[in-house]
Write a protein that holds these residues in place. Structure first.
Motif, PDB file in Angstrom:
ATOM      1  N   SER A 249     -11.371  -6.307   5.399  1.00 19.29           N
ATOM      2  CA  SER A 249     -10.737  -6.092   4.097  1.00 19.29           C
ATOM      3  C   SER A 249     -11.630  -6.521   2.945  1.00 19.29           C
ATOM      4  CB  SER A 249      -9.415  -6.847   4.010  1.00 19.29           C
ATOM      5  OG  SER A 249      -8.476  -6.323   4.893  1.00 19.29           O
TER       6      SER A 249
ATOM      7  N   TRP B   5     -14.330  -1.949   2.046  1.00 19.90           N
ATOM      8  CA  TRP B   5     -13.926  -1.057   0.960  1.00 19.90           C
ATOM      9  C   TRP B   5     -15.129  -0.626   0.133  1.00 19.90           C
ATOM     10  CZ3 TRP B   5     -14.401  -1.863  -4.298  1.00 19.90           C
ATOM     11  CH2 TRP B   5     -14.806  -3.151  -4.685  1.00 19.90           C
TER      12      TRP B   5
ATOM     13  N   GLU C 121     -12.283   5.390   1.070  1.00 12.10           N
ATOM     14  CA  GLU C 121     -10.879   5.263   1.424  1.00 12.10           C
ATOM     15  C   GLU C 121     -10.071   4.707   0.257  1.00 12.10           C
ATOM     16  OE1 GLU C 121     -11.367   1.029   3.833  1.00 12.10           O
ATOM     17  OE2 GLU C 121     -11.139   2.902   4.925  1.00 12.10           O
TER      18      GLU C 121
ATOM     19  N   VAL D 216      -7.837   2.027  -1.556  1.00 15.97           N
ATOM     20  CA  VAL D 216      -7.799   0.577  -1.558  1.00 15.97           C
ATOM     21  C   VAL D 216      -6.721   0.096  -2.519  1.00 15.97           C
ATOM     22  CG1 VAL D 216     -10.232   0.311  -0.919  1.00 15.97           C
ATOM     23  CG2 VAL D 216      -9.604   0.396  -3.336  1.00 15.97           C
TER      24      VAL D 216
ATOM     25  N   ALA E 138     -11.900   3.789  -3.461  1.00 11.61           N
ATOM     26  CA  ALA E 138     -12.830   2.664  -3.559  1.00 11.61           C
ATOM     27  C   ALA E 138     -13.883   2.897  -4.639  1.00 11.61           C
ATOM     28  CB  ALA E 138     -13.494   2.414  -2.206  1.00 11.61           C
TER      29      ALA E 138
ATOM     30  N   PRO F 168      -8.479  -2.294   2.075  1.00  8.81           N
ATOM     31  CA  PRO F 168      -8.096  -0.921   2.388  1.00  8.81           C
ATOM     32  C   PRO F 168      -6.595  -0.837   2.648  1.00  8.81           C
ATOM     33  CG  PRO F 168      -9.355  -1.868   4.204  1.00  8.81           C
ATOM     34  CD  PRO F 168      -9.341  -2.880   3.095  1.00  8.81           C
TER      35      PRO F 168
END
Length: 135
Positions: free
Chosen positions: A44, A48, A53, A55, A108, A133
């Motif tokens: 975590s 990111w 992805e 977040v 991100a 994430p």
């Protein structure tokens, strides 16, 4: 959760003893559970930055409101990124100091861009963040 895979890990003895004391103190039921939690936390904190992805997280900005234009510049930057900012909280720490807590949610790359622009405001005492994430 998917398939569970067993693995072996070597630890220095003192580190493992300290780890065991901590997991007992906070009530985690097993080393495996604690290691899984620690790995998720590590991922975590770091993954990111490497992906596109989604977040979610918080950015903390500590500043002096006596610095001219800082609050206005911070507000302007937030308005430029309102699509990733669902909420913000302003705290008065002292007569001079304030803490701005900005919740973020989005891609991100957009959060990274927002962080860079915040840091460019200048005359901030500290900017820190916790981003993870949404997996």
């Amino acid at each position: 959760m998917g398939k569970v895979v067993k693995t072996g890990v070597s630890f220095p003895e003192k580190l493992l003893k300290k780890f065991d004391r901590v997991i007992e103190e906070i009530g985690i039921s097993s080393r495996s559970q604690a290691i899984q939690e620690a790995i998720r936390h590590f991922i975590s904190l770091n993954s990111w930055r490497l992906s596109e992805e989604d977040v979610v997280g918080a950015i903390l900005v500590h500043y002096s409101h006596e610095q001219h234009d800082v609050e206005e510049k911070l507000t302007d930057v937030q308005h430029d990124f309102r699509d990733i900012i669902p909420s913000a909280l302003h705290l008065h720490l002292s007569k001079e100091d304030c803490l701005l807590i900005i919740a973020v949610r989005g891609k991100a790359s957009k959060v990274k861009e927002f962080l860079m622009k915040l840091r460019r405001v200048g005359k901030l005492k500290q900017v820190t963040h916790l981003i993870m994430p949404t997996y």
